[in-house]
Design an enzyme around this catalytic site. Sequence first.
Site, short mmCIF file in Angstrom:
data_model
loop_
_atom_site.label_atom_id
_atom_site.label_comp_id
_atom_site.label_asym_id
_atom_site.label_seq_id
_atom_site.Cartn_x
_atom_site.Cartn_y
_atom_site.Cartn_z
CG ASP A 1 -4.32 44.40 72.28
OD1 ASP A 1 -5.48 44.80 72.04
OD2 ASP A 1 -3.83 44.39 73.42
CG LEU B 1 -6.24 55.14 77.47
CD1 LEU B 1 -5.79 54.32 78.69
CD2 LEU B 1 -5.63 56.54 77.52
CE LYS C 1 -5.24 50.17 79.38
NZ LYS C 1 -6.11 49.02 79.55
CB CYS D 1 -2.13 4.61 62.33
SG CYS D 1 -0.61 4.74 63.28
N1 LIG Z 1 -10.01 39.36 73.87
C1 LIG Z 1 -10.88 39.95 73.09
O1 LIG Z 1 -11.62 39.30 72.34
C2 LIG Z 1 -10.99 41.43 73.11
C3 LIG Z 1 -11.98 42.07 72.36
C4 LIG Z 1 -12.05 43.44 72.43
C5 LIG Z 1 -11.16 44.15 73.23
N2 LIG Z 1 -10.22 43.46 73.94
C6 LIG Z 1 -9.23 44.16 74.78
O2 LIG Z 1 -9.70 45.39 75.18
C7 LIG Z 1 -8.85 46.40 74.70
C8 LIG Z 1 -9.66 47.53 74.25
O3 LIG Z 1 -10.44 47.88 75.34
P1 LIG Z 1 -10.61 49.34 75.76
O4 LIG Z 1 -11.08 50.15 74.64
O5 LIG Z 1 -11.37 49.34 77.03
O6 LIG Z 1 -9.13 49.80 75.96
P2 LIG Z 1 -8.11 49.43 77.03
O7 LIG Z 1 -8.68 48.58 78.08
O8 LIG Z 1 -6.90 48.94 76.37
O9 LIG Z 1 -7.75 50.88 77.63
C9 LIG Z 1 -8.65 51.93 77.84
C10 LIG Z 1 -9.34 51.85 79.15
O10 LIG Z 1 -8.42 51.75 80.21
C11 LIG Z 1 -9.16 52.05 81.39
N3 LIG Z 1 -8.26 52.53 82.45
C12 LIG Z 1 -7.86 51.80 83.51
N4 LIG Z 1 -7.06 52.49 84.30
C13 LIG Z 1 -6.92 53.72 83.76
C14 LIG Z 1 -6.20 54.88 84.13
N5 LIG Z 1 -5.42 54.90 85.21
N6 LIG Z 1 -6.29 55.96 83.35
C15 LIG Z 1 -7.04 55.95 82.22
N7 LIG Z 1 -7.75 54.87 81.82
C16 LIG Z 1 -7.70 53.76 82.57
C17 LIG Z 1 -10.22 52.99 81.00
O11 LIG Z 1 -11.46 52.45 81.36
C18 LIG Z 1 -10.10 53.07 79.49
O12 LIG Z 1 -11.34 53.07 78.86
C19 LIG Z 1 -8.05 45.81 73.58
O13 LIG Z 1 -6.80 46.39 73.46
C20 LIG Z 1 -7.98 44.36 73.99
O14 LIG Z 1 -6.85 44.16 74.79
C21 LIG Z 1 -10.13 42.15 73.89
ZN LIG Z 2 -0.76 2.83 64.43
#
Ligand SMILES: NC(=O)c1ccc[n+]([C@@H]2O[C@H](COP(=O)([O-])OP(=O)(O)OC[C@H]3O[C@@H](n4cnc5c(N)ncnc54)[C@H](O)[C@@H]3O)[C@@H](O)[C@H]2O)c1
Ligand SMILES: [Zn+2]
Length: 665
Positions: A38, A83, A106, A396
């Site tokens: 993020d 979102l 969420k 070292c």
């Molecule tokens: N660690 C990594 O390498 C990596 C890589 C890509 C993405 N990510 C993570 O994933 C996130 C992006 O993923 P994303 O696009 O799924 O977004 P997100 O997970 O931040 O949020 C969107 C999702 O939240 C879900 N959701 C759960 N409860 C909900 C509710 N009550 N109402 C509405 N939606 C709800 C929905 O499925 C929606 O698609 C990034 O912000 C990051 O944190 C991590």
């Molecule tokens: Zn040493």
Amino acid sequence: MANAVEMSTMRKLVAQLNQYRHEYYNLNAPSVADDVYDYMYDELLALEEHTGVCMANSPTQTVGYPVVSALPKVAHDIPLLSLDKTKSIEDLIAFQAGRTVDLSLKLDGLTTELIYENGQLIRLSTRGDGSIGENITHNAKAISGIPERIPYEDRLVVVGESFIHNSDFESLKSITDSAGNPYKNSRNLAAGSIRAFDAAICAQRHVSFLPFSVLEGFEEYTDWANGKHARLLKLTEFGFGVIHAVQLQDGDKAQYEQLIAQMREAAEMSDLPIDGLVLTYDEVDYSRTCGRTGHHFKDGLAFKFEDELYESVLRDIEWTPSRTGEIAPVAVLDSVVIDGCTVSRASLHNLSFIESLELMPGCRVLVSKRNMIIPHIEENLERGHFDLDAVTPKHCPCCGAETRFHITDGGKKALFCDNPDCAMRKLRRFVHFASKKAMDIEGLSEATLERLIARGWLHSFTDVYRLDHYMQEIICMDGFGEKSWDNLWGAIQRSRNTTFERYLIAMDIPMIGNHASKVLAKQFGSSPSAFEEAVENDFDFSQLPDFGETLRQNIHQWFAQEENRILWEELQEMVTIQTVTTETHSMEDNPFVGCTMVVTGKVEPYTRSGINAKIESLGAVAGSSVTKKTDYLICGENAGSKLDKARALGIRVLSPGEFFRMIGE
Ligand SMILES: NC(=O)c1ccc[n+]([C@@H]2O[C@H](COP(=O)([O-])OP(=O)(O)OC[C@H]3O[C@@H](n4cnc5c(N)ncnc54)[C@H](O)[C@@H]3O)[C@@H](O)[C@H]2O)c1
Ligand SMILES: [Zn+2]
């Protein structure tokens, strides 16, 4: 207009983030934490806004990542987007702008779309890249919370989250991902499971579904169907579960704060994995006018709670030999203030860690205080010019001996100084020997030890008890005098009266510390000879509580070395070992009597039941989840959601070190 540096940074960020997205969405095996992703995403977004330039393949313009699995593809009529997100309550209030909003949990799982026609589930699919997802209808029966038939004839499109309850994830932890590693979080396991080809596999993973939106359907119910909350409630009549949500007409900061804390508690009580809350306008008609970007619809906003990350610059890597000979790297950073403390150094653990983050002096890095306690480098924002040779000292830094690569028991690459006379190693060993938990020689400080070693008066530990040979010289040392000598020698004399546990710790057998020495004292009645006999008879120490194969080997290997045996015997001639084990904690003399304590993460060297037993032995109650009644949370490595909860409830958090100090271990 973007300058060359900005362009190059943006290109690198896009490439790196897309790599992370592929690992996260397609492999279910992320290599960085979500907050790191993020942070980099936000950096890219800011650059795009500032320069007005945006790459076609930028992650800010799309959701998810193009699907590469062999599952059949499906097209979404209405795109399933992500979102927009924030961490600030002010943003939530500004977003609400006086309208009726729904605040819901969420869930940290995978977006799943369900399509019903003529009352029958006809398609189940993943979000994919928003337009093209995967058909996973074959797994519908294996996911709980998905009705197959519903009493509704028109087309109904329901979107929700497939997820795994926290406790189920705990019990499924032995399952490994596509790279053979344990799943980092339940979201990745849920994603791997609902996309399994074999429904039987999916069924074993206890995946559940909860709806959060109705995309199509209910148009005929003009009296209530304009309300998103009402639409979700209607779904419960069809057999769906209900996501925890509250409706708000207006709210100030204090109300939001209270509500957020309550909702987090509700999630914990319901065993639900969440990574934030979602705020959305309740009115469907109004939502439709809000518009969208390539990444998200603008009628909703995610509120995320995560560990804060801070940017700094890695200025230097310092290498210091420890008493085992392993040369430990420490990052020297530009100071950053985290939770009111200035952080300018962080452990880099070993060479594998440095290598995995491609750390070179001069790089911009992201620093966090893991579990609010230990400074940790989470990510290198300037990867790509790593040179292992250039960062690894050949000699070292203390004694100049050639260094050596070594693969540790944990499979990590570490750097070693093999010189047993290396001054720093020696000094560290003596500091350990004189420390409170070992021989407890008050006044034999690191500075004094350094001087005594430099004069050649301390080679073996037994030399400490012969320091009177140099009494005259010591009295004449700068800053010393007769009084200091009397104090020091008095402390050395007092330390001769010791316990089995202290004696054992002083020997410095790898991994034999407070806890292991107590276990051994109990097992062998605090008798050095009984313990020695066990070693000679090849006793299987791994059967003792909280011991394992490595500890067993450490003991036998230590005694296999002649100089260690000599030390073990010679020193015994110089001290008196009390035969009775001192009872460690009477029920009254510790600060935790009557308290409720919860443990999260790993508290070495204890197992979970071991540390809980310790808590009970203090006259405290070992709780399993954080509630308002919890007095303390002991927070070890890899803490889970309990830490967030404790913070939200203002419960005192202790590091394992603080806890052990408070009970005098
Ligand atoms: N660690 C990594 O390498 C990596 C890589 C890509 C993405 N990510 C993570 O994933 C996130 C992006 O993923 P994303 O696009 O799924 O977004 P997100 O997970 O931040 O949020 C969107 C999702 O939240 C879900 N959701 C759960 N409860 C909900 C509710 N009550 N109402 C509405 N939606 C709800 C929905 O499925 C929606 O698609 C990034 O912000 C990051 O944190 C991590
Ligand atoms: Zn040493």
